[in-house]
Design a protein around this motif. Structure first.
Motif, short mmCIF file in Angstrom:
data_model
loop_
_atom_site.label_atom_id
_atom_site.label_comp_id
_atom_site.label_asym_id
_atom_site.label_seq_id
_atom_site.Cartn_x
_atom_site.Cartn_y
_atom_site.Cartn_z
N GLU A 48 0.86 -1.18 0.00
CA GLU A 48 0.00 0.00 0.00
C GLU A 48 0.89 1.23 0.00
O GLU A 48 1.64 1.47 0.96
N ARG A 149 -9.91 3.50 -0.80
CA ARG A 149 -9.59 2.93 -2.10
C ARG A 149 -8.21 2.30 -1.99
O ARG A 149 -7.26 2.98 -1.61
N GLU A 150 -8.12 1.01 -2.30
CA GLU A 150 -6.80 0.39 -2.26
C GLU A 150 -5.87 1.11 -3.22
O GLU A 150 -6.23 1.41 -4.35
N TRP A 152 -4.80 4.09 -2.45
CA TRP A 152 -4.89 5.46 -1.96
C TRP A 152 -5.40 5.48 -0.52
O TRP A 152 -5.94 6.48 -0.06
N ALA A 153 -5.24 4.38 0.18
CA ALA A 153 -5.86 4.23 1.50
C ALA A 153 -5.30 5.20 2.53
O ALA A 153 -6.04 5.70 3.39
N ASP A 156 -6.81 8.53 1.81
CA ASP A 156 -8.24 8.53 2.11
C ASP A 156 -8.52 8.53 3.60
O ASP A 156 -9.61 8.94 4.02
N ASN A 210 -20.97 1.43 -2.58
CA ASN A 210 -20.36 0.35 -3.34
C ASN A 210 -21.30 -0.20 -4.40
O ASN A 210 -20.88 -0.54 -5.51
N LEU A 213 -21.34 2.27 -7.32
CA LEU A 213 -20.10 2.19 -8.08
C LEU A 213 -20.07 0.93 -8.94
O LEU A 213 -19.73 0.98 -10.13
N PHE A 251 -15.15 6.07 -13.71
CA PHE A 251 -15.64 4.70 -13.56
C PHE A 251 -16.54 4.26 -14.71
O PHE A 251 -17.34 3.34 -14.56
N CYS A 262 -13.66 -6.32 -1.55
CA CYS A 262 -14.77 -5.53 -1.02
C CYS A 262 -15.98 -5.48 -1.95
O CYS A 262 -17.06 -5.94 -1.59
N LYS A 325 -6.43 -4.47 -9.21
CA LYS A 325 -6.30 -3.08 -9.65
C LYS A 325 -4.85 -2.66 -9.45
O LYS A 325 -4.11 -3.29 -8.70
N SER A 328 -1.80 -2.02 -5.90
CA SER A 328 -2.25 -2.97 -4.88
C SER A 328 -1.64 -4.33 -5.17
O SER A 328 -1.32 -4.65 -6.31
#
Length: 436
Positions: A48, A149-150, A152-153, A156, A210, A213, A251, A262, A325, A328
């Motif tokens: 990460e 967001r994996e 950018w954890a 965030d 979620n 999205l 997206f 998730c 993604k 990650s």
């Protein structure tokens, strides 16, 4: 403030280190002794960006430590529950055993006035039940969903785009809200929206976000299916409808769909909970969202087979990407790895490369060949399949450079992340998702 974080997996480890980075005294608790030892040495157990730095800083400052002993949380002002809620085996519902175990373990150390903040993603109604148990010792439960967001954890957590806090009515709720404002003091000082709700709304914020999205991603992938039989270009379609400010372009990238630990399990758990509530029809569309998502993996495999004249048997296939993604190393329900495994099952000689996820991928699919160096992985390939849009593939790999390494200039762009015109101009046969 003194803060404890129960559960030091992806969510908990990031949260603990981030809380220490903004000045709190933090103790992270996990039942996995090896994980605790690793974190205590400053070694992040997963990839990460930014986490090793704040982890090391927190340990060096003395503001951050880790333990397996729940008694070490005694005296903390706020206790965060950050354990996993995986999908139940053989069912779509969420498995709440780790949440229940965390609360049970925490009960003996809670004091009147303490705050327990739930961060785990749970079915709506869970917090109301837990609140009764926690109130029995004079502590107060709040529900504070995570929106990480994996990749950018850390950002965030330290600089969230919103903070949602579900609290009980009355003085206990007022006190709890004030405590959470102190916890997130840097974000509050930066005028980050701080939304106070009831428990049910706070629980629904996470799963509905979620679900929305996932729906947006599957919508554009459904349009890709139509584009493939009409000759339309789904990328141009997305550009056009994305200019509508009511829709937006983010997206709307057609490809092999979403994955990870998730999004897939959360929309399935949401559907399962709606059925328990007698409202399955309200989210019936999520079943199709899930089905569309899985069909895009089939399409990527079929494109690869078609590109090699109907058979991949004994063909050398290089798969660029294993993580679900970029940024990650998470391979849980990874579309990229799924495509690689399916091609292997069809008899292809599959070589997989990824900047971060090779070791995790090897643990669950050792039958594949893994090569760390991108260029070595490309050597003598009959076809290249791009399935994770790392910069190493979409920006830093030129078609000329790749052509000098491969045997066949054929590429399947499972993420529509390459410039089709540039690759075709360099002599490559290019196949995209939902593109002519």
């Amino acid at each position: 403030m003194r803060v404890s974080v129960i559960g030091c997996g992806y969510l908990g480890a990031v949260h603990a280190a981030a809380m220490a980075s903004i000045g709190h005294d933090v103790i992270g608790i996990d039942v996995d002794a090896r994980k605790v030892e690793s974190l205590s040495r400053g070694e992040a157990p997963f990839f990460e960006p930014g986490l090793p730095e704040i982890l090391g800083d927190g340990l060096a400052s003395g503001r951050l430590r880790f333990s397996t002993d729940i008694a070490d949380t005694r005296g903390a002002d706020v206790h965060f529950i950050a354990v996993g809620t995986p999908q139940l085996p053989g069912a779509h519902a969420a498995d709440l055993q780790y949440v229940d175990a965390a609360v049970t373990a925490l009960m003996p150390v809670l004091r009147p006035g303490d705050i327990v903040a739930g961060k785990s993603t749970v079915p709506v109604g869970t917090a109301a039940d837990l609140a009764v148990r926690i109130a029995s010792v004079g502590a107060t439960l709040v529900w504070n969903p995570e929106f990480l967001r994996e990749g950018w954890a850390v950002q965030d957590t330290v600089s969230p785009d919103r903070i949602v806090v579900g609290v009980p009515a009355g003085d206990a709720g007022v006190h709890a809200q004030a405590m959470l404002r102190q916890v997130y003091h840097t974000a509050v000082a930066a005028d980050t929206p701080f939304l106070t709700t009831d428990y049910a709304t706070a629980e629904l914020v996470k799963v509905s976000a979620n679900a929305f999205l996932a729906t947006k991603i599957s919508f554009i992938n459904a349009m890709a299916e139509i584009a493939e039989v009409t000759g339309a270009d789904v990328t141009q379609l997305a550009d056009a409808i994305g200019l509508d400010e009511r829709i937006g372009r983010r997206f709307l990238g057609a490809g092999i769909g979403f994955g990870g630990g998730c999004l897939p399990k959360d929309i399935r758990a949401f559907s399962a909970r709606a059925e328990e509530l007698g409202k399955s029809e309200a989210v019936a569309f999520l079943r199709e969202v899930d089905a569309i998502n899985l069909r895009r993996r089939d399409r990527a495999v079929q494109l690869t087979v078609d590109a090699l004249d109907g058979s991949v048997f004994n063909k050398r296939v290089t798969v660029l990407g294993a993580a679900f993604k970029p940024h990650s190393d998470d391979v849980r329900d990874s579309p990229a790895l799924d495509v690689a495994v399916r091609l292997h099952g069809l008899g292809a000689q599959v070589t997989v490369t990824d900047p971060a996820a090779i070791e995790n991928a090897r643990l669950i699919h050792p039958q594949l060949t893994y090569v760390a160096d991108r260029d070595d992985a490309l050597r003598a390939a009959d076809i290249v399949v791009v399935v994770t849009e790392w910069d190493e593939y979409r920006r830093q790999l030129s078609p000329e450079q790749a052509a000098a390494l491969v045997s066949g200039r054929v590429v399947v762009d499972g993420r529509n992340c390459l410039d089709a015109a540039v690759w075709r101009a360099s002599g490559w046969t290019y196949y995209g998702m939902g593109r002519p």
